[in-house]
Design a protein around this motif. Sequence first.
Motif, PDB file in Angstrom:
ATOM      1  N   GLN A  54       0.817  -1.204   0.000  1.00 25.33           N
ATOM      2  CA  GLN A  54       0.000   0.000   0.000  1.00 25.33           C
ATOM      3  C   GLN A  54       0.857   1.263   0.000  1.00 25.33           C
ATOM      4  OE1 GLN A  54      -3.200   0.426  -0.481  1.00 25.33           O
ATOM      5  NE2 GLN A  54      -2.977   2.653  -0.294  1.00 25.33           N
ATOM      6  N   LYS A  55       1.925   1.263   0.810  1.00 25.01           N
ATOM      7  CA  LYS A  55       2.808   2.427   0.854  1.00 25.01           C
ATOM      8  C   LYS A  55       3.540   2.606  -0.477  1.00 25.01           C
ATOM      9  CE  LYS A  55       3.560   5.010   3.515  1.00 25.01           C
ATOM     10  NZ  LYS A  55       3.080   6.416   3.665  1.00 25.01           N
ATOM     11  N   ALA A  56       3.985   1.504  -1.081  1.00 24.55           N
ATOM     12  CA  ALA A  56       4.660   1.600  -2.380  1.00 24.55           C
ATOM     13  C   ALA A  56       3.734   2.187  -3.437  1.00 24.55           C
ATOM     14  CB  ALA A  56       5.163   0.224  -2.807  1.00 24.55           C
ATOM     15  N   ARG A  57       2.458   1.790  -3.393  1.00 23.71           N
ATOM     16  CA  ARG A  57       1.462   2.352  -4.322  1.00 23.71           C
ATOM     17  C   ARG A  57       1.351   3.864  -4.107  1.00 23.71           C
ATOM     18  NH1 ARG A  57      -2.595  -2.152  -3.391  1.00 23.71           N
ATOM     19  NH2 ARG A  57      -2.540  -3.453  -5.251  1.00 23.71           N
ATOM     20  N   GLU A  58       1.248   4.268  -2.834  1.00 28.54           N
ATOM     21  CA  GLU A  58       1.128   5.693  -2.519  1.00 28.54           C
ATOM     22  C   GLU A  58       2.332   6.479  -3.024  1.00 28.54           C
ATOM     23  OE1 GLU A  58       0.617   5.967   1.679  1.00 28.54           O
ATOM     24  OE2 GLU A  58      -1.290   4.885   1.694  1.00 28.54           O
ATOM     25  N   CYS A  59       3.491   5.835  -3.047  1.00 31.13           N
ATOM     26  CA  CYS A  59       4.724   6.489  -3.492  1.00 31.13           C
ATOM     27  C   CYS A  59       4.923   6.395  -4.997  1.00 31.13           C
ATOM     28  CB  CYS A  59       5.928   5.884  -2.763  1.00 31.13           C
ATOM     29  SG  CYS A  59       5.962   6.202  -0.978  1.00 31.13           S
ATOM     30  N   GLY A  60       3.952   5.830  -5.708  1.00 30.02           N
ATOM     31  CA  GLY A  60       3.990   5.798  -7.159  1.00 30.02           C
ATOM     32  C   GLY A  60       4.876   4.730  -7.758  1.00 30.02           C
ATOM     33  N   ARG A  61       5.191   3.683  -7.005  1.00 29.98           N
ATOM     34  CA  ARG A  61       6.027   2.621  -7.538  1.00 29.98           C
ATOM     35  C   ARG A  61       5.177   1.544  -8.208  1.00 29.98           C
ATOM     36  NH1 ARG A  61       8.663   6.352  -6.739  1.00 29.98           N
ATOM     37  NH2 ARG A  61      10.801   6.457  -5.962  1.00 29.98           N
ATOM     38  N   SER A  62       5.773   0.861  -9.190  1.00 25.68           N
ATOM     39  CA  SER A  62       5.052  -0.150  -9.968  1.00 25.68           C
ATOM     40  C   SER A  62       5.449  -1.573  -9.624  1.00 25.68           C
ATOM     41  CB  SER A  62       5.292   0.075 -11.472  1.00 25.68           C
ATOM     42  OG  SER A  62       4.861   1.354 -11.867  1.00 25.68           O
ATOM     43  N   TYR A  63       6.645  -1.738  -9.026  1.00 23.55           N
ATOM     44  CA  TYR A  63       7.164  -3.083  -8.768  1.00 23.55           C
ATOM     45  C   TYR A  63       7.745  -3.173  -7.362  1.00 23.55           C
ATOM     46  CZ  TYR A  63       7.170  -3.081 -13.887  1.00 23.55           C
ATOM     47  OH  TYR A  63       6.809  -2.959 -15.199  1.00 23.55           O
ATOM     48  N   LEU A  64       7.630  -4.370  -6.796  1.00 21.62           N
ATOM     49  CA  LEU A  64       8.310  -4.704  -5.551  1.00 21.62           C
ATOM     50  C   LEU A  64       9.378  -5.743  -5.855  1.00 21.62           C
ATOM     51  CD1 LEU A  64       5.395  -5.142  -2.989  1.00 21.62           C
ATOM     52  CD2 LEU A  64       6.931  -3.194  -3.213  1.00 21.62           C
ATOM     53  N   MET A  65      10.501  -5.648  -5.150  1.00 27.21           N
ATOM     54  CA  MET A  65      11.554  -6.634  -5.312  1.00 27.21           C
ATOM     55  C   MET A  65      12.097  -7.028  -3.947  1.00 27.21           C
ATOM     56  SD  MET A  65      15.142  -4.779  -6.049  1.00 27.21           S
ATOM     57  CE  MET A  65      15.837  -6.144  -5.115  1.00 27.21           C
ATOM     58  N   VAL A  66      12.600  -8.262  -3.884  1.00 26.18           N
ATOM     59  CA  VAL A  66      13.210  -8.732  -2.648  1.00 26.18           C
ATOM     60  C   VAL A  66      14.187  -9.851  -2.993  1.00 26.18           C
ATOM     61  CG1 VAL A  66      11.289 -10.321  -2.229  1.00 26.18           C
ATOM     62  CG2 VAL A  66      12.774  -9.691  -0.349  1.00 26.18           C
ATOM     63  N   ASP A  67      15.334  -9.852  -2.305  1.00 22.23           N
ATOM     64  CA  ASP A  67      16.252 -10.986  -2.373  1.00 22.23           C
ATOM     65  C   ASP A  67      15.806 -11.961  -1.290  1.00 22.23           C
ATOM     66  OD1 ASP A  67      17.871 -10.071  -4.452  1.00 22.23           O
ATOM     67  OD2 ASP A  67      19.079  -8.856  -3.100  1.00 22.23           O
ATOM     68  N   ALA A  68      15.249 -13.086  -1.690  1.00 22.67           N
ATOM     69  CA  ALA A  68      14.538 -13.962  -0.759  1.00 22.67           C
ATOM     70  C   ALA A  68      15.380 -15.157  -0.333  1.00 22.67           C
ATOM     71  CB  ALA A  68      13.235 -14.455  -1.384  1.00 22.67           C
ATOM     72  N   SER A  69      15.301 -15.455   0.948  1.00 26.46           N
ATOM     73  CA  SER A  69      15.888 -16.677   1.479  1.00 26.46           C
ATOM     74  C   SER A  69      14.971 -17.853   1.153  1.00 26.46           C
ATOM     75  CB  SER A  69      16.043 -16.562   2.996  1.00 26.46           C
ATOM     76  OG  SER A  69      14.762 -16.523   3.610  1.00 26.46           O
TER      77      SER A  69
END
Length: 255
Positions: free
Chosen positions: A212-227
Motif C-alpha cells: 500500500q505504501k509503495a502504491r502511494e509512493c507511485g512505484r510499480s514493482y516490488l523486489m526482494v532478495d529472498a531466502s
Amino acid sequence: MLKDLQIIFHEEMRVNAQAPGFRREESDHVVRHVSLTTDNSFIIASSLTEENVDTVIQAELKYFRSLNQSFEWKVYSYDQPNDLTDTLKEHGFTIGDPEALMVMPINEYQCPDTSITVQEITDKKGINDIIELENTVWNEPHQELGERLWRDKQVHPDSLFLYGIYDNEKLVSAAWMYIEMNSSFASLWGGSTLKEYRKQGHYSALLATRVQKARECGRSYLMVDASPMSRPILEKNGFHCLAYSYPCDSPSILK
C-alpha cells in the motif's frame, strides 16, 4: 513477461541504480557504488567477457585498495561470463549463499483480509526494538544495521519505511522497505518473526502494508532478495523468481 521484468530490473536496479550514502561511478565494465559512510561499497552491475574478466577483477581490487575499502560484488545468475562467481572465488572473494530475486508488479497483488495491526516505526526506540528482534531471530548482532536504518530514516525519511507488529509492548515481527531513487521499484527487507508467532499471518500483514505504501509512493514493482524460508510465501503472494543473486565479498584489502 518474466524476461521483460528481468530487463526492467537490470536497467533500473543495477545499471542506473542510485543509493543514498554512496557515490555512483560507472566505468567501461562495471557500475560501482562507493560508500560515503561506514557501509561497505559494492559493484552492482558488470559487463565482462571471458577475455577481460581477470583483468577487470584485478583492476577493481586495486581501485578499492586505493580507497582502503572492502566491497561486495553482486553477481546474478544471468551475468556473463557464466562462471563469474568461480572466477571471483579464484581471486580471493568469499561467495555467499544464493538468494532468489523475486519481483512482483504491484497491480497483480491481491490484498488479503487480516485483523493484524501493523504499526509504522519512525523513532529510535522502534528501530532498537527491530534490532533486538533481529538479534533474537538470527542469533547474531545487528548493531550496524540499526545504525544504518536510523541514519537513513533521519537523512532520507521519505525513502525508508519501517513497520512492526507488537504483542502488548513486545515487538514480535518487523520489516521495512526502501523507495528506490529514480526507479519504479521499491525493495523489501526484513520480514523476521519470533518463532512462537510464526504461521499466524504476520509476514502477509507486513507485506500488505508495504504494498500500500509503495502504491502511494507511485512505484510499480516490488523486489526482494529472498531466502529459502521466504520464497514460498512470496510466490504465494504473486512474486516471480527472475534469477538468483550471489553476494561476493572481496578479500580483505584494508590497510
